[in-house]
Scaffold this motif. Structure first.
Motif, mmCIF file in Angstrom:
data_model
loop_
_atom_site.group_PDB
_atom_site.id
_atom_site.type_symbol
_atom_site.label_atom_id
_atom_site.label_comp_id
_atom_site.label_asym_id
_atom_site.label_seq_id
_atom_site.Cartn_x
_atom_site.Cartn_y
_atom_site.Cartn_z
ATOM 1 N N UNK A 161 28.940 49.626 62.825
ATOM 2 C CA UNK A 161 28.183 49.754 61.583
ATOM 3 C C UNK A 161 28.624 50.982 60.800
ATOM 4 N N UNK A 162 28.874 52.082 61.502
ATOM 5 C CA UNK A 162 29.266 53.320 60.820
ATOM 6 C C UNK A 162 30.651 53.196 60.179
ATOM 7 N N UNK A 163 31.578 52.507 60.853
ATOM 8 C CA UNK A 163 32.946 52.382 60.352
ATOM 9 C C UNK A 163 33.144 51.138 59.488
ATOM 10 N N UNK A 164 32.139 50.266 59.448
ATOM 11 C CA UNK A 164 32.246 49.069 58.631
ATOM 12 C C UNK A 164 33.332 48.114 59.085
ATOM 13 N N UNK A 165 33.520 48.011 60.397
ATOM 14 C CA UNK A 165 34.588 47.177 60.956
ATOM 15 C C UNK A 165 33.989 45.913 61.561
ATOM 16 N N UNK A 166 34.636 44.789 61.305
ATOM 17 C CA UNK A 166 34.134 43.490 61.757
ATOM 18 C C UNK A 166 34.920 42.921 62.942
ATOM 19 N N UNK A 167 36.139 43.388 63.165
ATOM 20 C CA UNK A 167 36.922 42.919 64.309
ATOM 21 C C UNK A 167 36.643 43.833 65.496
ATOM 22 N N UNK A 168 36.001 43.281 66.520
ATOM 23 C CA UNK A 168 35.543 44.069 67.658
ATOM 24 C C UNK A 168 36.141 43.489 68.931
ATOM 25 N N UNK A 169 36.763 44.346 69.734
ATOM 26 C CA UNK A 169 37.461 43.886 70.933
ATOM 27 C C UNK A 169 36.897 44.548 72.191
ATOM 28 N N UNK A 170 37.156 43.894 73.308
ATOM 29 C CA UNK A 170 36.734 44.383 74.615
ATOM 30 C C UNK A 170 37.944 44.365 75.529
ATOM 31 N N UNK A 171 38.161 45.433 76.304
ATOM 32 C CA UNK A 171 39.343 45.500 77.166
ATOM 33 C C UNK A 171 39.037 46.312 78.419
ATOM 34 N N UNK A 172 39.950 46.252 79.386
ATOM 35 C CA UNK A 172 39.785 46.997 80.632
ATOM 36 C C UNK A 172 39.219 46.126 81.737
ATOM 37 N N UNK A 173 39.300 46.616 82.958
ATOM 38 C CA UNK A 173 38.879 45.835 84.112
ATOM 39 C C UNK A 173 37.446 45.343 84.056
ATOM 40 N N UNK A 174 36.528 46.168 83.528
ATOM 41 C CA UNK A 174 35.118 45.780 83.476
ATOM 42 C C UNK A 174 34.881 44.714 82.406
ATOM 43 N N UNK A 175 35.857 44.497 81.524
ATOM 44 C CA UNK A 175 35.704 43.431 80.526
ATOM 45 C C UNK A 175 35.731 42.058 81.177
ATOM 46 N N UNK A 176 36.048 41.993 82.471
ATOM 47 C CA UNK A 176 35.969 40.730 83.206
ATOM 48 C C UNK A 176 34.528 40.404 83.591
ATOM 49 N N UNK A 177 33.621 41.356 83.442
ATOM 50 C CA UNK A 177 32.221 41.132 83.803
ATOM 51 C C UNK A 177 31.576 40.117 82.869
ATOM 52 N N UNK A 178 30.961 39.100 83.434
ATOM 53 C CA UNK A 178 30.394 37.997 82.656
ATOM 54 C C UNK A 178 29.283 38.470 81.724
ATOM 55 N N UNK A 179 28.397 39.326 82.234
ATOM 56 C CA UNK A 179 27.286 39.797 81.410
ATOM 57 C C UNK A 179 27.753 40.564 80.193
ATOM 58 N N UNK A 180 28.771 41.388 80.355
ATOM 59 C CA UNK A 180 29.301 42.166 79.236
ATOM 60 C C UNK A 180 30.002 41.261 78.234
ATOM 61 N N UNK A 181 30.746 40.297 78.714
ATOM 62 C CA UNK A 181 31.444 39.362 77.822
ATOM 63 C C UNK A 181 30.451 38.554 76.995
ATOM 64 N N UNK A 182 29.427 38.016 77.665
ATOM 65 C CA UNK A 182 28.417 37.230 76.964
ATOM 66 C C UNK A 182 27.627 38.099 75.996
ATOM 67 N N UNK A 183 27.366 39.337 76.408
ATOM 68 C CA UNK A 183 26.624 40.251 75.537
ATOM 69 C C UNK A 183 27.381 40.559 74.262
ATOM 70 N N UNK A 184 28.698 40.792 74.377
ATOM 71 C CA UNK A 184 29.501 41.050 73.184
ATOM 72 C C UNK A 184 29.532 39.829 72.274
#
Length: 333
Positions: free
Chosen positions: A258-281
């Motif tokens: 919201x502060x940077x006004x950016x709409x493309x949001x990515x997730x990376x790293x080993x914990x990005x394999x977590x289902x809850x985090x993926x669904x949450x994003x």
């Protein structure tokens, strides 16, 4: 049509990949099961197993990609950050291979490579984008302006999110690696069964040390009253811990977006394999009108494909390094 051989050996996965003209043709990962008996990665053992795995991994990657050693135009390798002994194996192999074939070397920052994994395949974020990079040792929000123009705008002040999950798994008596098991149990539990505190850290930075302590005390106090508390409530505990970690991460990410006004949001790293985090994003992206990007599972955990794709983009820029290069356990962006 450059052909890049990628080498990854920062922790306990030995991986080799071949990238042909920006397309990943193979990605071989040799995992190390020896650490399960110790409840965590033993650095000395990791480096020894890397020595055993690296040649077969590279040979298999070449076979899978249907290319020969003579087809390789450059070798990209993880220089850091990571375990020094593990890095040394990969760096030494890359240097020897490049020297023997008379081809250039490309050093890659492991954390930047996690972000650049989003450029494997056709669905890629547009610059600038924000990337939440979450692993066992790092938790960062990165403003990605170009392939190698990245700015960390938020990071953990103490422990990483992945470390909090690993610590929780040990407290619960789960075998190593505990992260996938927490994910598995969480799918069967109630994420609202137990409430854990959210650290009140200003800006976009994180802190997970207090959360780890609160989980430890929560388990200690409940086990004192009921010795079977953990076994009887494993799914609900894992679901509740996973939800709190995910909300801590995503709330900061939303604030930064919201502060940077950016709409493309990515997730990376080993914990990005977590289902809850993926669904949450994905849910947060729908609510906010974001374009969300999450790599395929095989490109979330440590892998050489992300090293190869990063090496490809460095190759196009002509950014090579000499034979005097050394691994770096700590490596800034």
């Amino acid at each position: 049509m450059p052909v890049i051989l990628g080498i990854e050996s920062s922790c306990d996965e030995t991986s080799a990949s071949v990238c042909v003209d920006g397309v990943i043709m193979s990605n071989v990962i040799a995992n190390q099961t020896i650490h399960e008996a110790y409840g965590g990665v033993v650095p000395e053992l990791a480096s020894r197993v890397h020595q055993q795995n690296i040649v077969p991994a590279v040979q298999q990657a070449l076979l899978n990609a249907k290319v020969s050693k003579n087809d390789i135009d450059a070798v990209a390798f993880t220089r850091g950050p990571g375990l020094l002994g593990s890095l040394l194996v990969g760096v030494s192999f890359a240097k020897a291979f490049a020297l023997a074939k008379g081809i250039p070397l490309i050093d890659i920052n492991h954390m930047q490579a996690h972000i650049l994994a989003h450029f494997i395949g056709d669905k890629n974020p547009s610059f600038p984008f924000l990337c939440l990079t979450v692993s066992g040792g790092h938790t960062q929000i990165v403003l990605v302006k170009d392939y190698f123009d990245m700015e960390i705008i938020g990071q953990t002040l103490d422990d990483a999110a992945g470390e909090a999950m690993d610590k929780t798994s040990k407290i619960l008596g789960l075998p190593y690696p505990g992260g996938p098991l927490i994910d598995k149990y969480a799918r069967q539990g109630n994420p609202d069964a137990y409430k854990f505190p959210e650290p009140q850290i200003p800006g976009y930075d994180f802190s997970f040390s207090g959360l780890k302590t609160s989980i430890l005390y929560f388990i200690r106090d409940n086990v004192a009253q009921n010795p079977d508390f953990v076994s009887q409530n494993m799914a609900d505990i894992c679901a509740s811990v996973e939800k709190r970690i995910a909300t801590i991460l995503l709330n900061k990410l939303q604030k930064a977006a919201q502060a940077y006004g950016i709409k493309d949001i990515a997730l990376a790293g080993g914990v990005s394999a977590n289902t809850g985090l993926r669904l949450g994003l994905q849910a947060m992206a729908e609510q906010n009108g974001w374009n969300s990007f999450i790599p395929k599972m095989e490109y979330c955990t440590d892998n050489a494909a992300m090293i190869a794709i990063a090496g490809y983009h460095k190759y196009l820029k002509g950014e090579f390094i000499g034979q005097d290069v050394a691994p770096m356990a700590r490596m800034a962006f």
